[in-house]
Design a protein around this motif. Structure first.
Motif, mmCIF file in Angstrom:
data_model
loop_
_atom_site.group_PDB
_atom_site.id
_atom_site.type_symbol
_atom_site.label_atom_id
_atom_site.label_comp_id
_atom_site.label_asym_id
_atom_site.label_seq_id
_atom_site.Cartn_x
_atom_site.Cartn_y
_atom_site.Cartn_z
ATOM 1 N N LYS A 25 0.824 -1.345 0.099
ATOM 2 C CA LYS A 25 -0.210 0.007 -0.048
ATOM 3 C C LYS A 25 0.868 1.340 -0.022
ATOM 4 N N ALA A 26 1.991 1.148 0.718
ATOM 5 C CA ALA A 26 2.959 2.359 0.673
ATOM 6 C C ALA A 26 3.529 2.595 -0.602
ATOM 7 N N ALA A 27 3.999 1.506 -1.371
ATOM 8 C CA ALA A 27 4.514 1.752 -2.610
ATOM 9 C C ALA A 27 3.531 2.008 -3.719
ATOM 10 N N LEU A 28 2.182 1.840 -3.599
ATOM 11 C CA LEU A 28 1.281 2.389 -4.596
ATOM 12 C C LEU A 28 1.017 3.808 -4.363
ATOM 13 N N PRO A 29 1.095 4.726 -5.561
ATOM 14 C CA PRO A 29 0.583 6.074 -5.673
ATOM 15 C C PRO A 29 -0.686 6.261 -5.383
ATOM 16 N N VAL A 30 -1.032 7.323 -4.755
ATOM 17 C CA VAL A 30 -2.527 7.562 -4.404
ATOM 18 C C VAL A 30 -2.965 8.203 -5.737
ATOM 19 N N TRP A 31 -4.150 7.758 -6.282
ATOM 20 C CA TRP A 31 -4.774 8.192 -7.562
ATOM 21 C C TRP A 31 -4.715 9.704 -7.849
ATOM 22 N N GLY A 32 -4.024 10.239 -8.742
ATOM 23 C CA GLY A 32 -3.953 11.580 -8.914
ATOM 24 C C GLY A 32 -2.779 12.139 -8.645
ATOM 25 N N ASN A 33 -1.973 11.521 -7.681
ATOM 26 C CA ASN A 33 -0.933 12.288 -6.998
ATOM 27 C C ASN A 33 0.388 11.740 -7.601
ATOM 28 N N TRP A 34 0.404 11.558 -8.833
ATOM 29 C CA TRP A 34 1.870 10.948 -9.590
ATOM 30 C C TRP A 34 3.045 12.153 -9.780
ATOM 31 N N THR A 35 4.089 11.757 -9.377
ATOM 32 C CA THR A 35 5.043 12.672 -9.666
ATOM 33 C C THR A 35 5.799 12.308 -11.097
ATOM 34 N N THR A 36 5.664 10.971 -11.562
ATOM 35 C CA THR A 36 5.941 10.768 -12.845
ATOM 36 C C THR A 36 4.774 9.612 -13.365
ATOM 37 N N TRP A 37 4.831 9.645 -14.675
ATOM 38 C CA TRP A 37 3.866 8.561 -15.390
ATOM 39 C C TRP A 37 4.417 8.390 -16.828
ATOM 40 N N GLY A 38 3.958 7.460 -17.282
ATOM 41 C CA GLY A 38 4.058 7.079 -18.729
ATOM 42 C C GLY A 38 5.607 6.862 -19.008
ATOM 43 N N ASP A 39 6.405 7.415 -20.094
ATOM 44 C CA ASP A 39 7.607 7.038 -20.524
ATOM 45 C C ASP A 39 8.486 7.323 -19.245
ATOM 46 N N GLN A 40 9.491 6.562 -18.841
ATOM 47 C CA GLN A 40 10.480 6.929 -17.816
ATOM 48 C C GLN A 40 11.713 7.321 -18.288
ATOM 49 N N LEU A 41 11.871 7.069 -19.878
ATOM 50 C CA LEU A 41 13.120 7.626 -20.562
ATOM 51 C C LEU A 41 14.213 6.741 -20.122
ATOM 52 N N LYS A 42 13.889 5.405 -19.824
ATOM 53 C CA LYS A 42 14.954 4.405 -19.644
ATOM 54 C C LYS A 42 14.386 3.058 -20.102
ATOM 55 N N GLY A 43 13.743 3.109 -21.033
ATOM 56 C CA GLY A 43 13.063 1.626 -21.539
ATOM 57 C C GLY A 43 11.936 1.156 -20.735
ATOM 58 N N THR A 44 11.564 1.818 -19.669
ATOM 59 C CA THR A 44 10.233 1.468 -19.062
ATOM 60 C C THR A 44 9.398 2.566 -19.135
#
Length: 108
Positions: A25-44
């Motif tokens: 639960k602590a590892a999952l982001p709270v819906w809407g509180n993302w600091t990053t999303w989508g392409d992580q620019l390192k192949g992930t």
């Protein structure tokens, strides 16, 4: 004695489960509180690939391009069209309806 062992094992299992659940639960982001999303620019990439509410998405491939459409219900402009080359990096291509009030005065 056996009852004590069973209670001890059960308690230990419950503590492990509770601890694991708390860590997940602590590892999952709270819906809407993302600091990053989508392409992580390192192949992930990281979900969500699009930080928004795109309901009823339909996606097609045309050659090497992907197009998605999503209803926007009562919001203008209506019916968003998205474009991607890799299904991770999406851009708004445009909207099918520029002003939904032309469909019905009730939508104004």
């Amino acid at each position: 004695m056996i009852r004590h062992i069973i209670v001890t094992v059960f308690t230990a299992a419950l503590l492990c489960f509770t601890n694991a659940k708390s860590q997940i639960k602590a590892a999952l982001p709270v819906w809407g509180n993302w600091t990053t999303w989508g392409d992580q620019l390192k192949g992930t990439y990281q979900n969500p690939v699009i930080p928004g509410d795109y309901s009823d998405v339909d996606c097609i491939r045309v050659g090497r391009d992907y197009y998605a459409v999503s209803s926007t219900f009562q919001y203008s402009p209506g019916f968003v069209v998205l474009h991607s080359k890799n299904m991770v990096n999406w851009r708004i291509q445009g909207h099918v309806v520029n002003d939904i009030s032309v469909i019905s005065p009730a939508m104004n």
